[in-house]
Design a protein around this motif. Structure first.
Motif, PDB file in Angstrom:
ATOM      1  N   ALA A  61       0.819  -1.216   0.000  1.00 57.54           N
ATOM      2  CA  ALA A  61       0.000   0.000   0.000  1.00 57.54           C
ATOM      3  C   ALA A  61       0.854   1.268   0.000  1.00 57.54           C
ATOM      4  N   SER A  62       2.136   1.148   0.323  1.00 57.71           N
ATOM      5  CA  SER A  62       3.002   2.324   0.411  1.00 57.71           C
ATOM      6  C   SER A  62       3.362   2.895  -0.956  1.00 57.71           C
ATOM      7  N   GLY A  63       3.313   2.075  -1.980  1.00 57.59           N
ATOM      8  CA  GLY A  63       3.717   2.511  -3.313  1.00 57.59           C
ATOM      9  C   GLY A  63       5.202   2.354  -3.561  1.00 57.59           C
ATOM     10  N   ALA A  64       5.966   1.978  -2.547  1.00 55.50           N
ATOM     11  CA  ALA A  64       7.402   1.754  -2.700  1.00 55.50           C
ATOM     12  C   ALA A  64       7.646   0.405  -3.374  1.00 55.50           C
ATOM     13  N   PRO A  65       8.746   0.276  -4.115  1.00 52.91           N
ATOM     14  CA  PRO A  65       9.043  -1.041  -4.693  1.00 52.91           C
ATOM     15  C   PRO A  65       9.268  -2.042  -3.558  1.00 52.91           C
ATOM     16  N   GLN A  66       8.639  -3.179  -3.673  1.00 57.54           N
ATOM     17  CA  GLN A  66       8.690  -4.166  -2.605  1.00 57.54           C
ATOM     18  C   GLN A  66       9.996  -4.958  -2.617  1.00 57.54           C
ATOM     19  N   SER A  67      10.463  -5.280  -1.433  1.00 59.32           N
ATOM     20  CA  SER A  67      11.666  -6.100  -1.312  1.00 59.32           C
ATOM     21  C   SER A  67      11.454  -7.423  -2.028  1.00 59.32           C
ATOM     22  N   GLY A  68      12.424  -7.781  -2.843  1.00 55.91           N
ATOM     23  CA  GLY A  68      12.359  -9.040  -3.574  1.00 55.91           C
ATOM     24  C   GLY A  68      11.663  -8.959  -4.918  1.00 55.91           C
ATOM     25  N   ASP A  69      11.041  -7.845  -5.233  1.00 60.14           N
ATOM     26  CA  ASP A  69      10.342  -7.688  -6.509  1.00 60.14           C
ATOM     27  C   ASP A  69      11.338  -7.154  -7.553  1.00 60.14           C
ATOM     28  N   THR A  70      12.105  -8.061  -8.125  1.00 66.72           N
ATOM     29  CA  THR A  70      13.182  -7.658  -9.042  1.00 66.72           C
ATOM     30  C   THR A  70      12.657  -6.885 -10.246  1.00 66.72           C
ATOM     31  N   LYS A  71      11.453  -7.199 -10.683  1.00 65.29           N
ATOM     32  CA  LYS A  71      10.890  -6.496 -11.840  1.00 65.29           C
ATOM     33  C   LYS A  71      10.653  -5.017 -11.516  1.00 65.29           C
ATOM     34  N   ALA A  72      10.148  -4.728 -10.338  1.00 63.19           N
ATOM     35  CA  ALA A  72       9.901  -3.337  -9.938  1.00 63.19           C
ATOM     36  C   ALA A  72      11.211  -2.593  -9.707  1.00 63.19           C
ATOM     37  N   TRP A  73      12.225  -3.289  -9.246  1.00 64.18           N
ATOM     38  CA  TRP A  73      13.504  -2.654  -8.946  1.00 64.18           C
ATOM     39  C   TRP A  73      14.385  -2.485 -10.177  1.00 64.18           C
ATOM     40  N   GLN A  74      14.180  -3.282 -11.191  1.00 65.64           N
ATOM     41  CA  GLN A  74      15.076  -3.280 -12.351  1.00 65.64           C
ATOM     42  C   GLN A  74      15.311  -1.892 -12.960  1.00 65.64           C
ATOM     43  N   PRO A  75      14.262  -1.106 -13.258  1.00 62.31           N
ATOM     44  CA  PRO A  75      14.526   0.220 -13.839  1.00 62.31           C
ATOM     45  C   PRO A  75      15.239   1.160 -12.865  1.00 62.31           C
ATOM     46  N   ARG A  76      15.037   0.963 -11.594  1.00 61.46           N
ATOM     47  CA  ARG A  76      15.712   1.805 -10.608  1.00 61.46           C
ATOM     48  C   ARG A  76      17.198   1.462 -10.544  1.00 61.46           C
ATOM     49  N   VAL A  77      17.500   0.177 -10.497  1.00 63.92           N
ATOM     50  CA  VAL A  77      18.889  -0.272 -10.453  1.00 63.92           C
ATOM     51  C   VAL A  77      19.618   0.144 -11.726  1.00 63.92           C
ATOM     52  N   ALA A  78      18.901   0.145 -12.845  1.00 61.53           N
ATOM     53  CA  ALA A  78      19.506   0.536 -14.128  1.00 61.53           C
ATOM     54  C   ALA A  78      19.961   1.999 -14.121  1.00 61.53           C
ATOM     55  N   GLN A  79      19.419   2.815 -13.218  1.00 63.19           N
ATOM     56  CA  GLN A  79      19.824   4.219 -13.119  1.00 63.19           C
ATOM     57  C   GLN A  79      21.223   4.367 -12.521  1.00 63.19           C
ATOM     58  N   GLY A  80      21.704   3.331 -11.866  1.00 63.09           N
ATOM     59  CA  GLY A  80      23.044   3.355 -11.293  1.00 63.09           C
ATOM     60  C   GLY A  80      23.065   3.736  -9.823  1.00 63.09           C
ATOM     61  N   SER A  81      24.186   3.430  -9.195  1.00 64.74           N
ATOM     62  CA  SER A  81      24.308   3.649  -7.757  1.00 64.74           C
ATOM     63  C   SER A  81      24.274   5.126  -7.368  1.00 64.74           C
ATOM     64  N   ASP A  82      24.817   5.998  -8.207  1.00 62.88           N
ATOM     65  CA  ASP A  82      24.790   7.427  -7.870  1.00 62.88           C
ATOM     66  C   ASP A  82      23.357   7.933  -7.725  1.00 62.88           C
ATOM     67  N   SER A  83      22.510   7.550  -8.651  1.00 62.20           N
ATOM     68  CA  SER A  83      21.106   7.967  -8.608  1.00 62.20           C
ATOM     69  C   SER A  83      20.389   7.341  -7.408  1.00 62.20           C
ATOM     70  N   LEU A  84      20.641   6.065  -7.169  1.00 57.18           N
ATOM     71  CA  LEU A  84      20.007   5.387  -6.044  1.00 57.18           C
ATOM     72  C   LEU A  84      20.445   6.001  -4.711  1.00 57.18           C
TER      73      LEU A  84
END
Length: 122
Positions: A61-84
């Motif tokens: 319900a928070s709208g945050a990418p859920q832990s373990g949901d690699t599909k939701a995290w993939q575009p975020r991780v693709a932004q790189g560590s500086d952005s994260l």
């Protein structure tokens, strides 16, 4: 008028259609139900995760990418560590600055992101 030979057949067909109607692409990602049960293997990181990250990243319900949901995290991780790191430290959209972990180091943020995303962060 002839009686149907198998009066249960229409009911069986209706039940089968009802069961098959539940099949489809609307199912949540497999990890979505497991997010609340996930925890980092490192005890110190697990403590930080439980006190700072889990509230949002294990609550759909928070709208945050859920832990373990690699599909939701993939575009975020693709932004790189500086952005994260920038998003973690300064906040981003609904995420508060420092992700509610005022004492976290950059290395801890990267380790937490790697854990939650299930992907190495570079």
């Amino acid at each position: 008028m002839a009686k149907p030979a198998t009066p249960w057949l229409p009911l069986a067909l209706l039940a089968l259609v009802g069961l098959l109607g539940g099949c489809g692409d609307d199912a949540p990602p497999p990890a979505a139900g497991n997010a609340a049960a996930l925890t980092p293997s490192d005890p110190a990181l697990a403590k930080v995760y439980d006190s700072s990250c889990k509230l949002c990243h294990a609550n759909p319900a928070s709208g945050a990418p859920q832990s373990g949901d690699t599909k939701a995290w993939q575009p975020r991780v693709a932004q790189g560590s500086d952005s994260l790191l920038d998003h973690s430290i300064n906040g981003y959209k609904g995420m508060p600055p420092m992700g509610l972990c005022m004492q976290c180091s950059e290395d801890q943020f990267l380790a937490l992101i790697a854990f939650m995303s299930g992907q190495p962060v570079q």
